[in-house]
Structures are given as structure tokens and as C-alpha cells.
Design an enzyme around this catalytic site. Structure first.
Site, mmCIF file in Angstrom:
data_model
loop_
_atom_site.group_PDB
_atom_site.id
_atom_site.type_symbol
_atom_site.label_atom_id
_atom_site.label_comp_id
_atom_site.label_asym_id
_atom_site.label_seq_id
_atom_site.Cartn_x
_atom_site.Cartn_y
_atom_site.Cartn_z
ATOM 1 N N SER A 73 0.795 -1.228 0.000
ATOM 2 C CA SER A 73 0.000 0.000 0.000
ATOM 3 C C SER A 73 0.825 1.275 0.000
ATOM 4 C CB SER A 73 -0.944 0.018 1.210
ATOM 5 O OG SER A 73 -0.214 -0.070 2.421
ATOM 6 N N ASP A 88 -3.371 8.085 8.199
ATOM 7 C CA ASP A 88 -4.202 7.165 8.974
ATOM 8 C C ASP A 88 -3.297 6.375 9.908
ATOM 9 O OD1 ASP A 88 -2.984 5.219 7.393
ATOM 10 O OD2 ASP A 88 -4.736 4.878 6.129
ATOM 11 N N HIS A 116 -0.306 4.913 7.228
ATOM 12 C CA HIS A 116 0.140 5.508 5.973
ATOM 13 C C HIS A 116 0.438 6.994 6.112
ATOM 14 C CE1 HIS A 116 -2.429 2.011 4.790
ATOM 15 N NE2 HIS A 116 -1.341 1.747 4.083
#
Length: 382
Positions: A77, A355, A358
Site C-alpha cells: 500500500s 491514517d 500511511h
């Protein structure tokens, strides 16, 4: 009396030229290019000359460098630019508000409020962000010739229980794509980016409910990562491979929330340091002359920004996320009536983390400042 045939043809061509120069015709032409997958003027090619302002400089690609370089991305991610399919808000947060709030103003499947690591690497290479594999069918042929991004959120070096292609499977997919003429010329000028941000260790820790179990998993993960790096060089033929080390995991809000964001978890950071030392040893054995592989250090800049008091960091909130949730919650979470179950900050650029795990676009821009010269020097080396 009729016109001579030659004069009639010239007159028709003149009329056609005038018609094509009208605003309506120009608009129709642009619409046709969009429908055919030419994204040169929209935001699907994030990083190709779209203004970054204080969150990063995205200069137009150099006519020579951009045409020569190709970027092929593998990982998770931290690098994903839209490969994780929309499986609903709970499973795939990055396709829902408030992701993408800073740029481009809507979710794009990136795990941030805007651009992510892949965008900044491409910018450092002075080229457009490579097309996400999942979005390849809508992409312009000229962009497909620049590379592709196979990274997907939740992936690991090994299987992570998230049912996503691990790095080995992503490389398999890349090799299958090489049968396509658009992507066939990767070997000479191709650059591989391999991004690992710790999903393997999260999986091990969750499975055994122990950070120690994750640390014990390090030799297995690094050994397999080394094999995939060797494969990119020897089997695929990549001349340049950039691989990230681990950021200080204990500084992510996932760990710092329990400390009221006052500091980092030392055990998780020690595990990241152990992974990085093992990876450095593997690369030294694979490439003693340091010709093929570049170890991209994310740990040091992350630590400088996140493992520091707010007064010493560029960010007012180095460990508290902009999108904050209760323990066990997730950014973008809603209750059955559609009410937010998260708190959103006023200015993401003041936060290092977006978040629980990230970084914000501003954080990636700050980190990119530290590695941009190294990327360019590495690509110019013989």
C-alpha cells in the site's frame, strides 16, 4: 462550369483544415482522446507535471529522460496507486472518502490524502507515474510504454492472509505482461521499485498475538525478498532495482495511539532495524560492486520526522494521524446510518501520518526530498 479535379481536392482539404481548427472540433478531438484512454491532461497520471506546490515539485518529464526510462513497481500500500479493487468501504478504505482529499480531491485507490511513494519516485525520475495494472485497459499506449505498477495494498513478500498477490506473484504478472508488445522493451532501460512496508510482520504478529513472533519471522522474510531481488536482476534482466528498507514501525499511529502519541514503540522499531540490517547484508552478497541495487533508506527520514518531539519535527503532529479513529477502527469508517466514526484534521500537511499506518502526501514529499538526488545519481551511474 465545374472546377478542375486538382483544384477541387485542394479546396476540400482547405475547408477540412479550417473545420478541424474550430473550438468545437478541438473539444471533440480531446473527448475522443479521453475515451481512447489518453490521460495526458487529466489526473489519472498523477505526477506528470501536475502542480504539487508545498507538497512536492512535479516538473514536466524531460523529453529525453522520460522517453528512455521505464518504472516497474512491486510492493504494497505504500506504493499502490489503484490496484486494490473496490470491495466495499470496510475492506478497501482507499476508494472512499476522505482518501484523496488533498489530491486530486477524490479517492483514487491511494492510501493517503494524495500522492504516495510511487508518485514521488516517478517524479524523481522525471517521468509520469506508471499506470496501475488494474487500470491498464483505460490507459494511453504511450503511458503503458513507460512501465506499470503491480503493487497492491495488503501484499507482502510472502503470503499475508490478505488474499493479495505477494511480490513473487506480482513479478509473475510482470513477466506475463512482457509478452505484450507495448511492454516488451523493459530490460534495457527498466527500473524496478520494490516496496516493503511490513505486512509480513503484521501478519505474523496478529497470528501469534506477539511482536516477538514478528521479529522471529525476519530471516524468512528477508531471505525470500533477496530471492525475488535476484530474480528481477538475473531472470527478468532489470539493470536497476530500487528496494526500500523498513520505516520505524513503532512510530506509526497503530503503535503510538496506546502511548497517546507521545512516543514510539521501541520493540517494533528494533524489529525494523533488524530487518534493515539483514536486508543490507543480503544486498551486499547479491551485488558486492553496488551496480544493480539501490537500498532506498526510508527509515532515517521517517525517524527524523516521526520519532522526534513536535518542536524538533517539520510536522506539528509527527505521530497523531490526520484521520483519527478509535482503537480497532479505520479511516473512513461509518456506522449503519452513514455517520462518521473518525475525526478528520483541518490541515493534513501538519501531520506526518494520514491514517494508522500511511503517511500524508506532505510526509511523502518531505521524505522524497532526502532521496531524490540519490535516485537520479543511481540512474545515471554506468
Amino acid at each position: 462550369m465545374g472546377l478542375p479535379p486538382t483544384l477541387l481536392i485542394l479546396l476540400c482539404l482547405l475547408v477540412l483544415t479550417v473545420l478541424l481548427m474550430t473550438p468545437a472540433a478541438e473539444a471533440a478531438r480531446k473527448h475522443s482522446h479521453r475515451a481512447a484512454g489518453d490521460h495526458s491532461t487529466d489526473d489519472t497520471s498523477i505526477g506528470s507535471g501536475v502542480g504539487g506546490g508545498s507538497n512536492g515539485s512535479f516538473a514536466s518529464p524531460s523529453p529525453t529522460t522520460a522517453q528512455q526510462q521505464q518504472l516497474w513497481v512491486f510492493g504494497d500500500s505504500y506504493a499502490d496507486t489503484g490496484n486494490l479493487g473496490d470491495l466495499g468501504r470496510e475492506l478497501t478504505h482507499a476508494w472512499y472518502d476522505p482518501y484523496g482529499a488533498t489530491f486530486p480531491g477524490r479517492p483514487t485507490g491511494r492510501f493517503s490524502d494524495g500522492r504516495v511513494l510511487t508518485d514521488f519516485i516517478a517524479s524523481a525520475m522525471r517521468m509520469p507515474t506508471p499506470v496501475a495494472y488494474k487500470l491498464r485497459r483505460g490507459a494511453a499506449r504511450r503511458l503503458l510504454a513507460r512501465g506499470m505498477n503491480f503493487a497492491v495494498g495488503g501484499a507482502g513478500v510472502l503470503d499475508t492472509g490478505n488474499f493479495q498477490r505477494n511480490i513473487s506473484a506480482q513479478i509473475d504478472l510482470f513477466q506475463a505482461q512482457q509478452q505484450h508488445p507495448v511492454a516488451a522493451a523493459a530490460h534495457g532501460n527498466g527500473v524496478a521499485l520494490v516496496v516493503v512496508s511490513g505486512n509480513d510482520y503484521s501478519y505474523a504478529a496478529d497470528k501469534d498475538n506477539s511482536t516477538s513472533a514478528a521479529i522471529a519471522y525476519i530471516p524468512t522474510v528477508v531471505r525470500e525478498l533477496g530471492e525475488q531481488l535476484r530474480r528481477l536482476r538475473d531472470d527478468v534482466g532489470m539493470r536497476r532495482v530500487v528496494v526500500t528498507n523498513l520505516h520505524p514501525l513503532g512510530c506509526t499511529p497503530l503503535f503510538t495511539q496506546a502511548l497517546n502519541y507521545s512516543g514510539c514503540d521501541p520493540l517494533a522499531n528494533a524489529g525494523a532495524a533488524q530487518h534493515n540490517a539483514a536486508l543490507q547484508s543480503v544486498l551486499a552478497a547479491l551485488d558486492p560492486a553496488n551496480r544493480t541495487f539501490l537500498l532506498l533508506d526510508l527509515n532515517a527520514p521517517f525517524a527524523a520526522f516521526a520519532d522526534a518531539p513536535a518542536a524538533a519535527s517539520r510536522f506539528a503532529e509527527p505521530r497523531r494521524p490526520c484521520c483519527e479513529t478509535a482503537a480497532g477502527g479505520y479511516c473512513g469508517q461509518q456506522d449503519d446510518d452513514g455517520r462518521r466514526q473518525y475525526a478528520l484534521c483541518d490541515d493534513p500537511s501538519k501531520h506526518f501520518y494520514w491514517d494508522n499506518v500511511h503517511p500524508t502526501q506532505a510526509a511523502w514529499a518531505a521524505v522524497a526530498e532526502t532521496f531524490r538526488p540519490k535516485i537520479r545519481e543511481f540512474l545515471l551511474s554506468s
